[in-house]
Design an enzyme around this catalytic site. Structure first.
Site, mmCIF file in Angstrom:
data_model
loop_
_atom_site.group_PDB
_atom_site.id
_atom_site.type_symbol
_atom_site.label_atom_id
_atom_site.label_comp_id
_atom_site.label_asym_id
_atom_site.label_seq_id
_atom_site.Cartn_x
_atom_site.Cartn_y
_atom_site.Cartn_z
ATOM 1 N NE ARG A 77 -3.194 2.576 2.665
ATOM 2 C CZ ARG A 77 -3.071 3.425 3.693
ATOM 3 N NH1 ARG A 77 -2.506 3.057 4.803
ATOM 4 N NH2 ARG A 77 -3.543 4.640 3.607
ATOM 5 C CG HIS A 121 -0.787 9.015 3.286
ATOM 6 N ND1 HIS A 121 -0.958 7.676 3.561
ATOM 7 C CD2 HIS A 121 -0.398 9.582 4.455
ATOM 8 C CE1 HIS A 121 -0.671 7.443 4.848
ATOM 9 N NE2 HIS A 121 -0.329 8.583 5.407
ATOM 10 C CD GLU A 167 -4.433 8.008 9.753
ATOM 11 O OE1 GLU A 167 -3.986 9.075 10.195
ATOM 12 O OE2 GLU A 167 -4.048 6.890 10.146
ATOM 13 C CG ASN A 299 -4.754 3.845 8.508
ATOM 14 O OD1 ASN A 299 -4.933 2.890 7.749
ATOM 15 N ND2 ASN A 299 -4.409 5.044 8.076
ATOM 16 C CE1 TYR A 301 0.263 2.897 13.528
ATOM 17 C CE2 TYR A 301 -1.671 3.980 12.616
ATOM 18 C CZ TYR A 301 -0.385 3.495 12.466
ATOM 19 O OH TYR A 301 0.242 3.610 11.254
ATOM 20 C CD GLU A 359 -1.255 4.110 8.048
ATOM 21 O OE1 GLU A 359 -0.959 4.565 9.174
ATOM 22 O OE2 GLU A 359 -1.415 4.835 7.055
HETATM 23 C C1 PNW Z 1 -0.851 7.554 10.571
HETATM 24 N N1 PNW Z 1 -3.235 9.910 16.104
HETATM 25 O O1 PNW Z 1 -0.879 8.769 11.246
HETATM 26 C C2 PNW Z 1 -0.510 7.911 9.136
HETATM 27 O O2 PNW Z 1 -1.387 7.372 8.193
HETATM 28 C C3 PNW Z 1 0.909 7.662 8.774
HETATM 29 O O3 PNW Z 1 1.274 8.501 7.733
HETATM 30 C C4 PNW Z 1 1.793 7.830 10.002
HETATM 31 O O4 PNW Z 1 3.152 7.769 9.709
HETATM 32 C C5 PNW Z 1 1.406 6.727 10.972
HETATM 33 O O5 PNW Z 1 0.020 6.714 11.232
HETATM 34 C C6 PNW Z 1 2.163 6.805 12.290
HETATM 35 O O6 PNW Z 1 1.940 8.033 12.899
HETATM 36 C C7 PNW Z 1 -1.463 8.950 12.470
HETATM 37 O O7 PNW Z 1 -2.906 10.973 16.679
HETATM 38 C C8 PNW Z 1 -1.105 10.093 13.156
HETATM 39 O O8 PNW Z 1 -4.113 9.184 16.601
HETATM 40 C C9 PNW Z 1 -1.700 10.400 14.352
HETATM 41 C C10 PNW Z 1 -2.667 9.571 14.875
HETATM 42 C C11 PNW Z 1 -3.036 8.420 14.212
HETATM 43 C C12 PNW Z 1 -2.425 8.106 12.997
#
Ligand code: PNW
Length: 453
Positions: A77, A121, A167, A299, A301, A359
């Site tokens: 991706r 992006h 995002e 995505n 996390y 992600e």
């Molecule tokens: C994503 N948050 O960003 C992006 O899609 C990527 O480009 C980035 O490198 C990756 O995650 C890691 O940061 C995020 O604050 C940035 O929750 C911030 C958040 C979530 C995703």
């Protein structure tokens, strides 16, 4: 199916984004994006790093694709740089940029790796920000769909999977909602609540228009979706009442973006909460926003913990404890069950039939050890645990079809520059030499054996 194993057709991939990896910021006719301009202004990025060179993926793509092949990735991706194709955001196209991505895609295909393209992006053409304020102006919708049309005409005979936008939640709110503070995104504006909601609306509308433009110009039936970082509401305690509360929270807390896209409307709770600041929109526009998708990507996390409450909305967000573990970013709190609840709630609420984790990963403090190896043990521990949740999703029959690790290799982590390493491969940022981390060896084995190793 047995937990801890993955079906043969489960898709394993890795992800990157153009500005974070490509470099070659002014080569072969590329125009400037808002990130080129922003990162060149002192004070915006940690240590005044910039993406001028990135990790030189633009020139080293053959080497990086060889690494993907070694890993055994089914799919890669990556995002296209809008300003390589339209240097000014619209109008004249740049043939050298078009040709570059043809070579890039051909190299992936030659190595048996499916290209999954993200249109946007975050590297908006600076010309569009200057001319009319970027996403704040409804004109963006027209220019974004013209860009989508060009991409479909050029690449859709070779590429069948497309993401429109990465995002909404991250870039719109960081571009226009925070003002000049660290970790705001270009142009680091702080607009009124009404204008912010309007920019959000333009983003989901542009997404819908792009879906239509991709389909209308496709040379084969396409699979189209998006990659959103939903607010991943999960029940802190898995009982029926808390699960119901978390499901409701998931729908409401994602109202401006994911819920709008899936339902083709803004739910009452959102419109009531925003009141006079709610976006202006028409029914026709909402039909476009809700254009049917072939898949949903999230995505994932971290988790937002929810419990049932006696408040009118019926749920409340549980604050994280002060010692709650974090993985390299203040927002990246340990919360693995998001990988289970996001696909489950998406199916329960919106009947999503093809869900992808687009992600997932963490930043860690990696460096070559005495023997030259990179022992990123916490990444392996975290990702292994995450895959347990993936296998739970599969065991319970929710429609999760694939998983993309963030990221293929260390890269430019936006306002944190090169100070945060998310990669499966370590990059020496002075020499640009790549070395697979231990996590790459681990992931390779997972992919080979289709089980958690
Ligand atoms: C994503 N948050 O960003 C992006 O899609 C990527 O480009 C980035 O490198 C990756 O995650 C890691 O940061 C995020 O604050 C940035 O929750 C911030 C958040 C979530 C995703």
């Amino acid at each position: 199916m047995t937990p801890r194993t993955f079906p043969q057709d489960f898709l394993f991939g890795a992800a990157t984004a153009a500005y974070q990896v490509e470099g070659a910021w002014n080569e072969d006719g590329k125009g400037v994006s808002v990130w080129d301009v922003f990162s060149h202004q002192p004070g915006n990025i940690l240590n005044d790093y910039n993406g001028d060179i990135g990790v030189d993926h633009y020139h080293r793509y053959k080497e990086d694709i060889a690494f993907m092949k070694w890993l055994g990735l089914d799919a890669y991706r990556f995002s296209l740089s809008w300003t390589r194709l339209f240097p000014e955001g619209r109008g004249a196209v740049n043939q050298k940029g078009i040709d570059y991505y043809h070579r890039f895609i051909d190299e992936l295909l030659k190595n048996g790796i499916e290209p999954w393209i993200t249109l946007f992006h975050w590297d908006l053409p600076q010309a569009l920000e200057d001319e009319y304020g970027g996403w704040r102006n409804r004109k963006i919708v027209v220019d974004f769909s013209a860009y989508a049309e060009l991409v479909a005409r050029e690449y859709s005979d070779k590429v069948s999977h497309f993401f429109t936008i990465n995002e909404f939640l991250c870039f719109i709110d960081k571009c226009y909602g925070m003002g000049k503070v660290f970790d705001a995104f270009p142009p680091a504006a702080c607009v009124s609540r009404k204008e912010l909601n309007q920019a959000r609306h333009h983003a989901v509308l542009a997404h819908g228009m792009a879906v239509e433009a991709l389909r209308a110009n496709a040379k084969q039936p396409l699979q189209i979706g998006l990659a959103e970082n939903v607010v991943t509401c999960v029940p802190l305690i898995e009982t029926e009442e808390h699960i119901d509360a978390a499901r409701k929270a998931f729908r409401q807390m994602n109202a401006p973006y994911m819920t709008a896209v899936m339902e083709g409307c803004y739910i009452d709770a959102y419109l009531e909460k925003e009141g006079a600041d709610a976006p202006s929109f028409t029914d026709d526009e909402m039909n476009v926003v809700g254009a049917p998708l072939d898949f949903v990507g999230n995505n994932l996390y971290f988790s937002v913990y929810i419990e049932k409450s006696d408040t009118p909305c019926g749920y409340r967000e549980v604050p994280l404890s002060r010692s709650h573990p974090r993985f390299g970013m203040s927002w990246l709190s340990f919360g693995q069950s998001s990988l289970y609840w996001a696909p489950r709630f998406s199916q329960e609420l919106w009947d999503v039939k093809n869900f992808y984790i687009t992600e997932n990963g963490c930043a860690s403090d990696d460096f070559p050890s005495y023997d030259g190896k990179i022992y990123d043990t916490e990444r392996i521990a975290l990702l292994r645990g995450n895959l347990e949740h993936v296998s739970r999703v599969l065991a319970e029959g929710y429609p999760l079809k694939g998983y993309f690790a963030w990221s293929l290799l260390d890269n430019f982590e936006w306002c944190y520059g090169y100070s945060r390493r998310f990669g499966l491969a370590y990059v020496n940022f002075s020499t640009l030499e790549r070395t697979p981390k231990m996590s790459a060896h681990w992931y390779r084995q997972v992919i080979r054996e289709r089980r958690i190793v």
